[in-house]
Enzyme design. Structure first.
Site, PDB file in Angstrom:
ATOM      1  N   ASP A  66      -4.164 -32.154  32.854  1.00 35.88           N
ATOM      2  CA  ASP A  66      -4.272 -32.223  34.310  1.00 35.88           C
ATOM      3  C   ASP A  66      -2.870 -32.051  34.904  1.00 35.88           C
ATOM      4  OD1 ASP A  66      -6.134 -32.720  36.448  1.00 35.88           O
ATOM      5  OD2 ASP A  66      -5.236 -34.693  36.752  1.00 35.88           O
ATOM      6  N   TYR A  68       0.357 -32.836  37.208  1.00 37.78           N
ATOM      7  CA  TYR A  68       0.881 -34.067  37.797  1.00 37.78           C
ATOM      8  C   TYR A  68       0.379 -34.176  39.238  1.00 37.78           C
ATOM      9  CZ  TYR A  68       4.233 -33.954  33.892  1.00 37.78           C
ATOM     10  OH  TYR A  68       4.824 -33.919  32.658  1.00 37.78           O
ATOM     11  N   PHE A  79       3.286 -30.299  31.461  1.00 37.95           N
ATOM     12  CA  PHE A  79       4.358 -31.210  31.067  1.00 37.95           C
ATOM     13  C   PHE A  79       5.665 -31.009  31.833  1.00 37.95           C
ATOM     14  CE2 PHE A  79       1.591 -31.102  27.300  1.00 37.95           C
ATOM     15  CZ  PHE A  79       1.348 -32.470  27.136  1.00 37.95           C
ATOM     16  N   HIS A 188      -0.834 -37.471  21.174  1.00 34.38           N
ATOM     17  CA  HIS A 188      -0.265 -37.028  22.447  1.00 34.38           C
ATOM     18  C   HIS A 188       1.102 -37.697  22.645  1.00 34.38           C
ATOM     19  CE1 HIS A 188       0.070 -36.469  26.827  1.00 34.38           C
ATOM     20  NE2 HIS A 188      -0.842 -35.515  26.694  1.00 34.38           N
TER      21      HIS A 188
END
Length: 225
Positions: A66, A68, A79, A188
């Site tokens: 998703d 930010y 990221f 993760h």
């Protein structure tokens, strides 16, 4: 439908843009903006992962979930955040592993454009989100589109290294032809799971080893300050 996306990707994905689900995404985003909702990233940045990494240049795929949802954070690369924005916790851990793996120090920012320009496709499963509402656009059709992106890379390219971090990303393995591509799986990099297998997984050196075996240029993971 005329979608502004990098030409190679436009050709590779042209069938998707005329499908009803994609038209629904576009209509949904238009309606949300008319209603005064704040959507991240800004319109011109929604497809920036594709702009920075043309289809034929893809060597590595990093799958996020998703964008930010804070102001000024999302800019279309999973990221990554622009310079001047606080480095998010998952990326802090990615940098920690980069230091442990290749002895590369953090650059002091979270802008990953240099990776993208070398062939690292940083793809979120959803390409938009409403401000302050994580996963708010997870069900509007983006995942059908980004699954098609992953499958197109798998079908039409060879020897791509897919970094599948966490359970969500690992569900994408079924879209990838493992007879001609490489998959590196780990936990993760989130603070909630990094210690359960992301730290010590050496994704950067392993990726470069796989690229080198194929005669492809390795990724220079060192980011300019």
């Amino acid at each position: 439908m005329n979608v502004k996306i990098e030409p190679e990707w436009g050709e590779a994905l042209k069938d998707e843009f005329d499908k009803p689900y994609f038209e629904k995404i576009v209509e949904f985003l238009k309606d949300e903006k008319k209603a005064g909702k704040i959507i991240y990233p800004a319109g011109p940045d929604i497809f920036s992962a594709f702009t920075l990494t043309p289809f034929s240049k893809v060597k590595v795929v990093i799958i996020g979930q998703d964008p930010y949802h804070g102001e000024g954070q999302a800019h279309g690369l999973s990221f990554s955040v622009k310079k001047g924005v606080t480095v998010p916790p998952s990326l802090v851990n990615m940098y920690k592993e980069l230091k442990a793996d290749l002895n590369i120090a953090p650059p002091g920012h979270g802008y990953l454009e240099q990776w993208a320009k070398q062939g690292v496709l940083m793809l979120n499963a959803s390409l938009t989100v409403e401000a302050s509402k994580p996963m708010s656009h997870a069900k509007i059709g983006w995942e059908q589109f980004t699954n098609a992106v992953i499958k197109t890379v798998s079908d039409k390219l060879e020897g791509v290294v897919f970094l599948l971090w966490g359970r969500f990303a690992q569900q994408k393995e079924i879209l990838i032809d493992t007879s001609k591509h490489f998959i590196l799986k780990s936990a993760h990099p989130s603070p909630f799971s990094a210690a359960q297998g992301f730290f010590g997984s050496m994704p950067y050196s392993k990726t470069n080893k796989l690229l080198k075996q194929q005669g492809k240029a390795e990724i220079n993971w060192k980011l300019d300050a």
